[in-house]
Scaffold this active site. Sequence first.
Site, mmCIF file in Angstrom:
data_model
loop_
_atom_site.group_PDB
_atom_site.id
_atom_site.type_symbol
_atom_site.label_atom_id
_atom_site.label_comp_id
_atom_site.label_asym_id
_atom_site.label_seq_id
_atom_site.Cartn_x
_atom_site.Cartn_y
_atom_site.Cartn_z
ATOM 1 N N HIS A 139 1.533 16.203 -30.807
ATOM 2 C CA HIS A 139 1.386 14.758 -30.987
ATOM 3 C C HIS A 139 1.607 14.259 -32.409
ATOM 4 C CE1 HIS A 139 -0.235 14.762 -26.907
ATOM 5 N NE2 HIS A 139 -0.207 13.448 -26.916
ATOM 6 N N GLY A 188 6.854 15.973 -27.618
ATOM 7 C CA GLY A 188 6.280 16.197 -26.291
ATOM 8 C C GLY A 188 5.852 14.874 -25.681
ATOM 9 N N HIS A 189 5.314 14.005 -26.486
ATOM 10 C CA HIS A 189 4.957 12.656 -26.040
ATOM 11 C C HIS A 189 5.865 11.667 -26.749
ATOM 12 C CE1 HIS A 189 2.954 9.068 -24.894
ATOM 13 N NE2 HIS A 189 1.827 9.616 -24.535
ATOM 14 N N HIS A 263 4.941 12.678 -16.971
ATOM 15 C CA HIS A 263 3.884 11.812 -17.493
ATOM 16 C C HIS A 263 4.436 10.384 -17.598
ATOM 17 C CE1 HIS A 263 1.039 10.209 -20.458
ATOM 18 N NE2 HIS A 263 0.219 11.181 -20.085
ATOM 19 N N GLU A 315 -1.028 12.848 -14.817
ATOM 20 C CA GLU A 315 -0.897 11.392 -15.033
ATOM 21 C C GLU A 315 0.568 11.000 -14.847
ATOM 22 O OE1 GLU A 315 -2.374 11.285 -19.117
ATOM 23 O OE2 GLU A 315 -4.387 10.915 -18.360
ATOM 24 N N GLU A 331 -1.777 4.264 -14.481
ATOM 25 C CA GLU A 331 -2.497 4.068 -15.746
ATOM 26 C C GLU A 331 -2.148 2.727 -16.386
ATOM 27 O OE1 GLU A 331 -2.103 7.434 -18.385
ATOM 28 O OE2 GLU A 331 -2.843 6.262 -20.090
ATOM 29 N N CYS A 333 -1.886 2.003 -19.467
ATOM 30 C CA CYS A 333 -0.885 2.209 -20.523
ATOM 31 C C CYS A 333 0.523 2.347 -19.953
ATOM 32 C CB CYS A 333 -1.193 3.471 -21.320
ATOM 33 S SG CYS A 333 -2.586 3.266 -22.429
ATOM 34 N N CYS A 411 -6.865 5.721 -25.225
ATOM 35 C CA CYS A 411 -5.519 5.157 -25.352
ATOM 36 C C CYS A 411 -5.401 3.754 -24.778
ATOM 37 C CB CYS A 411 -4.467 6.094 -24.752
ATOM 38 S SG CYS A 411 -4.546 6.283 -22.982
ATOM 39 N N CYS A 412 -5.988 3.507 -23.602
ATOM 40 C CA CYS A 412 -5.711 2.224 -22.943
ATOM 41 C C CYS A 412 -6.334 1.008 -23.628
ATOM 42 C CB CYS A 412 -6.117 2.279 -21.475
ATOM 43 S SG CYS A 412 -5.147 3.478 -20.526
#
Lengths: 634, 634
Positions: A139, A188-189, A263, A315, A331, A333, A411-412
Amino acid sequence: MRQQEQIKIKNYRSEGFIGKYQKLVRDEVIPYQYSVLCDEAPDTEKSHVVRNFINAGKAVRGEDTGDGFYGMVFQDSDAAKWLEAVAYSLALFPDPELEKTADTLIGYIADAQDKDGYLNTYYTIKDREKRWTNLLEGHELYCSGHMMEAACAYYEATGKRALLDVMLKNAEHIYQHFIVEGNEGYPGHPEVELALMKMYRLTGNQHCLALAEHFINTRGVDPHFYEKEKEKRSWTVWGNDATNAEYQQSGAPVREQKDATGHAVRAVYLYTGMADLAAQTNDAELLGACRRLWESITKRRMYVTGGIGSTVLGEAFSVDYDLPGDTAYAETCASIGLMFFASKMLENEVDSEYSDVMERAFYNTVLAGMQLDGKRFFYVNPLEVIPGISGVSPTHRHDLPQRPKWYACACCPPNVARLLSSFGKYAYGENKDTAFCHLFAAGQVCFDNGMKLTCWTEYPYDFTVTYEVEKGGKLALRIPSFSKHFSITINGKEADYTLKKGYAYMEVQDGDSVMLVLDGAPEFIYASSKVPRLTGCKALQRGPLVYCFEGVDNGEDVLSLSLKKDAKVTASDYQEELLGGTVILSVEAVRQEKIEGLYTNQRPGEEDCKAIAVPYYTWGNRGENQMRVWMNER
Amino acid sequence: MRQQEQIKIKNYRSEGFIGKYQKLVRDEVIPYQYSVLCDEAPDTEKSHVVRNFINAGKAVRGEDTGDGFYGMVFQDSDAAKWLEAVAYSLALFPDPELEKTADTLIGYIADAQDKDGYLNTYYTIKDREKRWTNLLEGHELYCSGHMMEAACAYYEATGKRALLDVMLKNAEHIYQHFIVEGNEGYPGHPEVELALMKMYRLTGNQHCLALAEHFINTRGVDPHFYEKEKEKRSWTVWGNDATNAEYQQSGAPVREQKDATGHAVRAVYLYTGMADLAAQTNDAELLGACRRLWESITKRRMYVTGGIGSTVLGEAFSVDYDLPGDTAYAETCASIGLMFFASKMLENEVDSEYSDVMERAFYNTVLAGMQLDGKRFFYVNPLEVIPGISGVSPTHRHDLPQRPKWYACACCPPNVARLLSSFGKYAYGENKDTAFCHLFAAGQVCFDNGMKLTCWTEYPYDFTVTYEVEKGGKLALRIPSFSKHFSITINGKEADYTLKKGYAYMEVQDGDSVMLVLDGAPEFIYASSKVPRLTGCKALQRGPLVYCFEGVDNGEDVLSLSLKKDAKVTASDYQEELLGGTVILSVEAVRQEKIEGLYTNQRPGEEDCKAIAVPYYTWGNRGENQMRVWMNER
């Protein structure tokens, strides 16, 4: 070629429905979230994120790092998202006190930046040797991306460069590592791609553009990259499966990808960056890939609420037409990310297909993510909740009947805050001669092209939208697909407009009053029979609002209700006091009688009744109860 | 007091529908499974179970164990279940060759028994020190239990005591360990309780009864037993959560348990032992617990197919009314266990409530577990399968659209084999003066009480059941709840019978011909509105057979079909050639037209059509296709 782009955040002063939300973010969400970041919120899990930056600063100076690092590997991003929300809110509502608090935090962040431009408190405090060795789970680029977004927003809002300079230096560090030194890899994200595009458009920095292109163009070229990376490292964060390239959106070069996979948040963040790059570089091939992925989501993998990501396992997106309501992940987000993607697709081609979905995601899943008082949040947005099963059954543990307060993985909530505060950027767009109204939001907009409008509307509860033109030019108004008919008048006379891909284009003069009247009559929505379980069901919508049926309005028993086939729907007057102000709908229905045990070979009796529906975004605000969006038709 | 009990296996000679299945087990299942056990089946994962016994024998003799142990910790039970099936089959169809094979295997088993009576190849080969240290996961009592069942069956079928003596010695070893030495504990996977009760009733061995009582009465008294056990040991098999006492059916003493929880197979095996013990010892309190658990299952946690265990997570019961069709687990073995439980409840009280459920489980989930050719098996029996989603989507991976060949964990196939071969025990019961007919199965039955009947019927496809009485007495015939009316005649004249708890009791004389005519008209089944998603749906049943709708009969598209509210159902003639011989049903239905994309605010058109249904047990025998049990009603 970019057909139009988002307006500057400072160019919009909101009123009405959206304005109320933006004030809520200012008054409740931002202060509460800051108290969380500082570990001062009662009954809330420790965040430590501010301490992390302070302690990383000590590490940079070679001092003892005190209580060290605490939290998730991506803990830094909580501060970034909060700062971004603060920036947008400051643009709307100047607040020297809040700005000072933000400046102090930015000072800590600047101090936490390593001399070479690297910025990430987890690695700087814990182990610099681990830097860039685990892109799959680490991350680092994700945190940088969020901080870049915050930096752009803060500069736009305040004109202050401190954080922007930090992040330009950080981008240069990343450029050195990946481009100059030629180290392989991509995040990765995904997130940094869209952030780098923002940095590039704000600053013109070519390295930012080059990096965004690099991460997008190298992704999936070697579908085994993460496996090879894993072999080289001796540590893991969660033990992610490096072989599942489809889950990582790296099973093929992005230009060849056909289905939205993995994801869901990561996917739409990636696609947003891709769409932005395509518009920037006139890349027809990349735009083609974006269109395919858009179709994959919106034609085969999206809930009627604009939720995406059907499964809690990872997710993630699952497969076409797999859209279970009760075990949905959907989600918050991810729907925010879908709005990002839609907004960038709109920059490539003005087509209401994109703005319709953007609106669907916003008024339903995104707004549902936050409690009406701004104090609690859903990550997961199911379309059916049954207390006793939801949140309890092993397969339904993630589908909570009530919004929890705050999550360790936060996160959200800050994502909702930054989205609401920057709503104007999604509602309005412009190019050199045209003002685009994608979403309907009361308030004043000054476009950089010189046009100036004031919008009056009670949308989404009323469907008349009036634009008072202070400075004229070309105006493009979206005609939403829910509106079966509409009219546009200018100064009371039928307007002369051209309809193109769901937008009405017209010339407007200084002093004109443009009135758009949409059809917001309640309507039933039907699903493709390819979606299991939805044949013979219908959902209820009024304007952009999907409605749902809650126990509290329906004798605590929604499960036994079916809506009549030719049901008449009656809308209430606007009720100021109910659920923050709303319109409820009453539908002709039948209620199945109770039986003993589970099954019977005698048809259960039925009784006519009224079923009461409220907007989906308001559900779960009156205690734990049953909730359904899709209802059986009788 | 035990009101009646299962007949001896040798007392029944089957014909008709069941007889055909028993021949299939003899001709296909037993030989194929033996080739698996011997690692001689092509394209099948290695079993090694026979080698394990041979190698354990070497360990007992202090010799080198050669290629050692291979397989699951409970690998021994595969041999036990096969032997049990063989025993029942030999009782029906004498076969000296097969008996010789079985005797050889029994020889290996006897050789594998340690001098102190302990018997388990995993521990004997790998590490005797681990014996009895991990009851939670170790499956020693489970394997002993299955071997005891095999021993009882083999003795009943052949009169040979070798295996029975081995298992009496093994029981004595267990008695020493748990009772004499006072070591705490009870099996993680209940099974030995019901097996010990079989041993006790066959041999009168009091230690077997005492052990069964001990394991049942100590279970859950200390809900933290498995946690304490875990603290004392340094090894694990799967890392099971020792703290989840509810999952282990040990959260409270069994007499206080109210809900069927945890691993579904383990639960019903435990309850079977409890019900058997209650009947044996006149234990009203224990019977009360059994009744509560029976209600928990059958009134709140059972699929219409008699499947139990809603969730793949732990192969377990979840919560009341959580009965999703598409993500069901509904393990074949769990429905077999439910039949065991029902059969033992019937021994406590003759009530068709139990036999109705036993029949529902058998004709639907249990039979569906096996392909019609006896060559492939389902563990998992969903009520809805959509190729492209089922078996593919992360939440549906376990719900396969086709039966796989053999599993590394081979519990269900031999379980189906032993159940089918011993069907007579479930169909017929007796006490000193009465013959009970719980299920309808053609063939000849000789009761130990002297009565003798021959049953003629084409059940479950025809609903006339004739009993020719060779030796008379009291006859009790179950009247199934699906039959809305019925008639009983003796020698053509209306019979004089008493109806009590779903059974018709009458006196019959030598030479009488008793004819029971049931109502097997197709009927729709409706579910309680407490079950999510089933309001407005119906299932179709004919006699004991639940029907389903498969793609192959319905234009490869079942999802778009709804059954009409007052649909007429037409039954075909019996079709010898179709699906092993069946009756198909044609139902008035409507088909929803295709739409573009996912959602529309225009009601999709509908077209009248016929929907074709086949018995659920026959599904998945004609290639991969859609399948549904519950259909929307229009």
